[in-house]
Design a protein around this motif. Sequence first.
Motif, PDB file in Angstrom:
ATOM      1  N   SER A 104      42.233  12.194  64.982  1.00 35.94           N
ATOM      2  CA  SER A 104      41.219  12.539  64.173  1.00 35.94           C
ATOM      3  C   SER A 104      39.837  12.331  65.688  1.00 35.94           C
ATOM      4  O   SER A 104      38.815  12.846  65.578  1.00 35.94           O
ATOM      5  N   ASN A 105      40.475  11.502  66.313  1.00 30.83           N
ATOM      6  CA  ASN A 105      39.603  11.043  67.577  1.00 30.83           C
ATOM      7  C   ASN A 105      39.560  11.844  69.022  1.00 30.83           C
ATOM      8  O   ASN A 105      38.958  11.752  69.522  1.00 30.83           O
ATOM      9  N   LEU A 106      40.835  13.188  68.628  1.00 34.11           N
ATOM     10  CA  LEU A 106      41.227  13.271  69.996  1.00 34.11           C
ATOM     11  C   LEU A 106      41.124  15.031  69.999  1.00 34.11           C
ATOM     12  O   LEU A 106      41.383  15.449  68.969  1.00 34.11           O
ATOM     13  N   VAL A 107      40.670  15.201  70.619  1.00 36.11           N
ATOM     14  CA  VAL A 107      40.342  17.157  71.160  1.00 36.11           C
ATOM     15  C   VAL A 107      42.311  17.651  71.017  1.00 36.11           C
ATOM     16  O   VAL A 107      42.702  17.255  72.656  1.00 36.11           O
ATOM     17  N   HIS A 108      42.487  18.167  70.442  1.00 35.24           N
ATOM     18  CA  HIS A 108      44.257  18.314  70.791  1.00 35.24           C
ATOM     19  C   HIS A 108      44.607  19.313  71.592  1.00 35.24           C
ATOM     20  O   HIS A 108      43.726  20.507  71.982  1.00 35.24           O
ATOM     21  N   GLN A 109      45.816  19.300  72.699  1.00 36.26           N
ATOM     22  CA  GLN A 109      46.086  19.603  73.546  1.00 36.26           C
ATOM     23  C   GLN A 109      47.473  20.448  73.721  1.00 36.26           C
ATOM     24  O   GLN A 109      48.306  19.270  73.093  1.00 36.26           O
ATOM     25  N   GLN A 110      48.321  21.534  73.872  1.00 37.70           N
ATOM     26  CA  GLN A 110      49.332  22.226  73.725  1.00 37.70           C
ATOM     27  C   GLN A 110      49.606  22.863  74.857  1.00 37.70           C
ATOM     28  O   GLN A 110      48.643  23.689  75.024  1.00 37.70           O
ATOM     29  N   LEU A 111      50.623  22.721  75.800  1.00 36.19           N
ATOM     30  CA  LEU A 111      51.506  23.160  76.807  1.00 36.19           C
ATOM     31  C   LEU A 111      50.800  25.168  75.768  1.00 36.19           C
ATOM     32  O   LEU A 111      52.078  25.190  74.713  1.00 36.19           O
ATOM     33  N   LEU A 112      50.972  26.414  77.137  1.00 37.27           N
ATOM     34  CA  LEU A 112      51.219  27.532  76.001  1.00 37.27           C
ATOM     35  C   LEU A 112      52.214  27.876  77.992  1.00 37.27           C
ATOM     36  O   LEU A 112      51.780  28.446  78.871  1.00 37.27           O
ATOM     37  N   HIS A 113      53.235  28.595  77.578  1.00 37.84           N
ATOM     38  CA  HIS A 113      54.392  29.295  78.546  1.00 37.84           C
ATOM     39  C   HIS A 113      54.335  30.856  78.120  1.00 37.84           C
ATOM     40  O   HIS A 113      54.290  31.791  76.937  1.00 37.84           O
ATOM     41  N   TRP A 114      53.755  31.763  79.653  1.00 36.83           N
ATOM     42  CA  TRP A 114      53.319  33.190  79.040  1.00 36.83           C
ATOM     43  C   TRP A 114      54.638  33.432  80.539  1.00 36.83           C
ATOM     44  O   TRP A 114      55.413  33.273  81.088  1.00 36.83           O
ATOM     45  N   THR A 115      55.341  34.939  79.719  1.00 34.61           N
ATOM     46  CA  THR A 115      56.409  35.091  80.392  1.00 34.61           C
ATOM     47  C   THR A 115      56.249  36.342  81.790  1.00 34.61           C
ATOM     48  O   THR A 115      57.060  37.021  81.918  1.00 34.61           O
ATOM     49  N   SER A 116      54.900  36.424  81.218  1.00 33.16           N
ATOM     50  CA  SER A 116      54.326  37.956  82.500  1.00 33.16           C
ATOM     51  C   SER A 116      53.442  37.356  82.896  1.00 33.16           C
ATOM     52  O   SER A 116      52.423  37.815  82.481  1.00 33.16           O
ATOM     53  N   PRO A 117      53.089  36.302  83.632  1.00 33.34           N
ATOM     54  CA  PRO A 117      52.537  35.491  84.263  1.00 33.34           C
ATOM     55  C   PRO A 117      51.421  36.502  85.355  1.00 33.34           C
ATOM     56  O   PRO A 117      50.747  36.286  85.396  1.00 33.34           O
ATOM     57  N   HIS A 118      51.994  37.556  85.638  1.00 34.39           N
ATOM     58  CA  HIS A 118      51.195  38.637  86.883  1.00 34.39           C
ATOM     59  C   HIS A 118      49.791  39.059  85.567  1.00 34.39           C
ATOM     60  O   HIS A 118      48.987  38.911  85.898  1.00 34.39           O
ATOM     61  N   ASP A 119      50.734  39.689  84.843  1.00 31.44           N
ATOM     62  CA  ASP A 119      49.308  40.821  83.537  1.00 31.44           C
ATOM     63  C   ASP A 119      48.141  39.181  83.384  1.00 31.44           C
ATOM     64  O   ASP A 119      46.832  39.717  83.467  1.00 31.44           O
ATOM     65  N   VAL A 120      48.965  38.146  82.758  1.00 29.76           N
ATOM     66  CA  VAL A 120      47.322  36.970  83.063  1.00 29.76           C
ATOM     67  C   VAL A 120      47.370  36.441  83.724  1.00 29.76           C
ATOM     68  O   VAL A 120      45.809  37.142  83.455  1.00 29.76           O
ATOM     69  N   ILE A 121      47.931  36.234  84.953  1.00 30.61           N
ATOM     70  CA  ILE A 121      46.388  35.630  85.353  1.00 30.61           C
ATOM     71  C   ILE A 121      45.593  36.813  86.279  1.00 30.61           C
ATOM     72  O   ILE A 121      44.178  36.306  86.854  1.00 30.61           O
ATOM     73  N   SER A 122      46.063  38.245  86.501  1.00 22.98           N
ATOM     74  CA  SER A 122      45.428  39.085  87.370  1.00 22.98           C
ATOM     75  C   SER A 122      43.797  39.261  86.398  1.00 22.98           C
ATOM     76  O   SER A 122      42.779  39.678  86.266  1.00 22.98           O
ATOM     77  N   ARG A 123      44.432  38.897  84.961  1.00 20.82           N
ATOM     78  CA  ARG A 123      43.439  39.477  83.707  1.00 20.82           C
ATOM     79  C   ARG A 123      41.998  38.066  84.384  1.00 20.82           C
ATOM     80  O   ARG A 123      40.765  39.008  83.619  1.00 20.82           O
ATOM     81  N   LEU A 124      42.493  36.940  83.869  1.00 24.27           N
ATOM     82  CA  LEU A 124      41.453  36.408  84.143  1.00 24.27           C
ATOM     83  C   LEU A 124      41.181  36.514  85.587  1.00 24.27           C
ATOM     84  O   LEU A 124      39.698  35.282  85.433  1.00 24.27           O
ATOM     85  N   ASN A 125      41.729  36.889  86.594  1.00 25.30           N
ATOM     86  CA  ASN A 125      41.226  36.400  87.397  1.00 25.30           C
ATOM     87  C   ASN A 125      40.108  37.575  87.572  1.00 25.30           C
ATOM     88  O   ASN A 125      38.838  37.420  88.127  1.00 25.30           O
ATOM     89  N   SER A 126      40.531  38.810  86.994  1.00 21.86           N
ATOM     90  CA  SER A 126      39.142  40.218  86.742  1.00 21.86           C
ATOM     91  C   SER A 126      37.900  39.191  86.173  1.00 21.86           C
ATOM     92  O   SER A 126      36.976  39.879  86.602  1.00 21.86           O
ATOM     93  N   ALA A 127      38.953  38.610  84.753  1.00 21.16           N
ATOM     94  CA  ALA A 127      37.534  38.013  84.136  1.00 21.16           C
ATOM     95  C   ALA A 127      35.781  36.549  84.964  1.00 21.16           C
ATOM     96  O   ALA A 127      34.512  37.079  84.989  1.00 21.16           O
ATOM     97  N   LEU A 128      36.948  35.953  86.011  1.00 17.79           N
ATOM     98  CA  LEU A 128      36.809  35.595  86.299  1.00 17.79           C
ATOM     99  C   LEU A 128      35.076  35.776  87.695  1.00 17.79           C
ATOM    100  O   LEU A 128      33.989  35.335  87.880  1.00 17.79           O
ATOM    101  N   ALA A 129      36.150  36.792  88.569  1.00 16.59           N
ATOM    102  CA  ALA A 129      34.841  37.807  89.489  1.00 16.59           C
ATOM    103  C   ALA A 129      34.131  38.408  88.772  1.00 16.59           C
ATOM    104  O   ALA A 129      33.434  38.420  89.805  1.00 16.59           O
ATOM    105  N   SER A 130      34.403  38.731  87.886  1.00 14.31           N
ATOM    106  CA  SER A 130      33.340  39.118  87.417  1.00 14.31           C
ATOM    107  C   SER A 130      31.589  38.918  87.405  1.00 14.31           C
ATOM    108  O   SER A 130      30.832  39.565  87.126  1.00 14.31           O
ATOM    109  N   ILE A 131      31.698  37.426  87.201  1.00 11.71           N
ATOM    110  CA  ILE A 131      30.649  36.320  86.869  1.00 11.71           C
ATOM    111  C   ILE A 131      30.714  35.774  87.984  1.00 11.71           C
ATOM    112  O   ILE A 131      30.191  34.377  88.024  1.00 11.71           O
ATOM    113  N   ASP A 132      31.495  36.695  89.334  1.00 15.92           N
ATOM    114  CA  ASP A 132      31.356  35.098  90.986  1.00 15.92           C
ATOM    115  C   ASP A 132      29.823  34.888  90.430  1.00 15.92           C
ATOM    116  O   ASP A 132      29.552  34.040  90.967  1.00 15.92           O
ATOM    117  N   ASP A 133      28.662  35.359  90.669  1.00 12.84           N
ATOM    118  CA  ASP A 133      27.793  35.816  91.041  1.00 12.84           C
ATOM    119  C   ASP A 133      26.845  34.754  90.264  1.00 12.84           C
ATOM    120  O   ASP A 133      25.248  33.879  90.939  1.00 12.84           O
TER     121      ASP A 133
END
Length: 340
Positions: free
Chosen positions: A81-110
Motif C-alpha cells: 500500500s506504500n508503493l505505486v505499482h508498476q509492471q512491464l508491458l510487451h507489444w508485438t507490433s512495436p512500429h504501430d505503437v511507437i509511431s502513434r505515441l510519437n505522433s501524440a508527442l509531436a502534436s504538443i511539441d510547442d
Amino acid sequence: MNNITSLPPPDQCEITFVGEGAANVVFKVLITTPPSTHDDEVYHKFKDHLLRVPKANTTAYSYHDLQSHWESAIVPRFPPSNLVHQQLLHWTSPHDVISRLNSALASIDDTRRPDFRGSRIAHVTIGMLVADMNQTHLTDTVFEFKPKWLAQSPSAPPTATRCRTCARVAQKQQHKNKSPPPRPSPCPLTLLSHNTTSSPPPSNALLTRLAGDAAPLTPSAARRLAHWLQTNTLLPRLRDLQVEFDPVGPLSVDKDGEGMERLQLAMTLRDCSCYVRIPADGGGEGDGVEARLGDLDRKNGEGKLGYWRETERGLVEGGFTRGRGWGVCWGVKGGWLMDS
C-alpha cells in the motif's frame, strides 16, 4: 510480463501526454469504447494505469533492469500500500505503437520544455504500466511531493544548522540570484516532526505548501492530511531506509565496495516522489488518504558518484549547511529542524 498485440485503433482510444523527464515519457491511454470479448484484456490493462515509455538516445537502464531492481530492492522493503505499482508491458507490433505515441508527442511539441522538444520515443518492444494516481473523481484532491533527505546528510559537519535539503535549496537560489519562491516546499524534517499524535498538529500553511499547486484543500481534506502526517508510517520508514543504506555519505563511501551499492539505493530513496490522493467522500480524519511512493528507478552510482561528491563538498565548503544564503528553514535543534 503483460502482453498486448498493439494499441486499440485510433477511433477506440485517446492517447494523452501526461508528463516527461530526461529519459521517459508518460501517456494516458483511454479506451473510449466498451470492451468486447476480443479487447477486454487490453481494456483492463490500461484501466487505472499510465503508460511509461523510454526516450530514444539516452543511457538510462533498460526497463528490464529497472523492473528487476524495483522488485528485488524496493518491493520487499515496503508494504504494497506504500508503493505505486508498476509492471512491464510487451507489444508485438512495436512500429504501430511507437509511431502513434510519437505522433501524440509531436502534436504538443510547442508546449514541451524547450530542452525536451524534438525528442522522441525509443523503438522498443517494452513499456511499463504504472498505477494512475490522478483523480478518480473530479472532487478528489491529488498532489505529489518529493520527501527528499528525511535525515541530515552524514557528510554534514557537526556544526550544521541547516538540513541537507534546505542547504541545497539555498545553494541553488544563491547561484541563480533568485529571491525565495512565494510558497517554498516544507522542510523534510518538519514533516517528520509532526509524526506523533502528541506533537502539535501541522499548520494550515504547511499543509498548503505541501499540496503545492493542487486544488485548494477543503477543510475536510486538510484535516485528514494533517492526521495522516501525524500517524503515517511511510515517511518514517523511508527515513530509516535512507539512514540504513547510507551511514557514511557520498564523500566517505568506498566506490569499489559494497557501500557503493547501498549508496545507490539510498540515493534512489532520496529522489523518489510521494503521490497523494484524498477522495472528497472520505470518512474520518485519516480515512481515504492514499499515499504511495513512485519514481524509484535505480541510480547509476558509477556515473553519478562524482556529481554526488561535488554537490556535498559544495554544500559543506560553501557554508550552506551552516546557514549561508537563503533557505526554507533556519536551523536544526535537538535533532529536529524548525520550519520557517
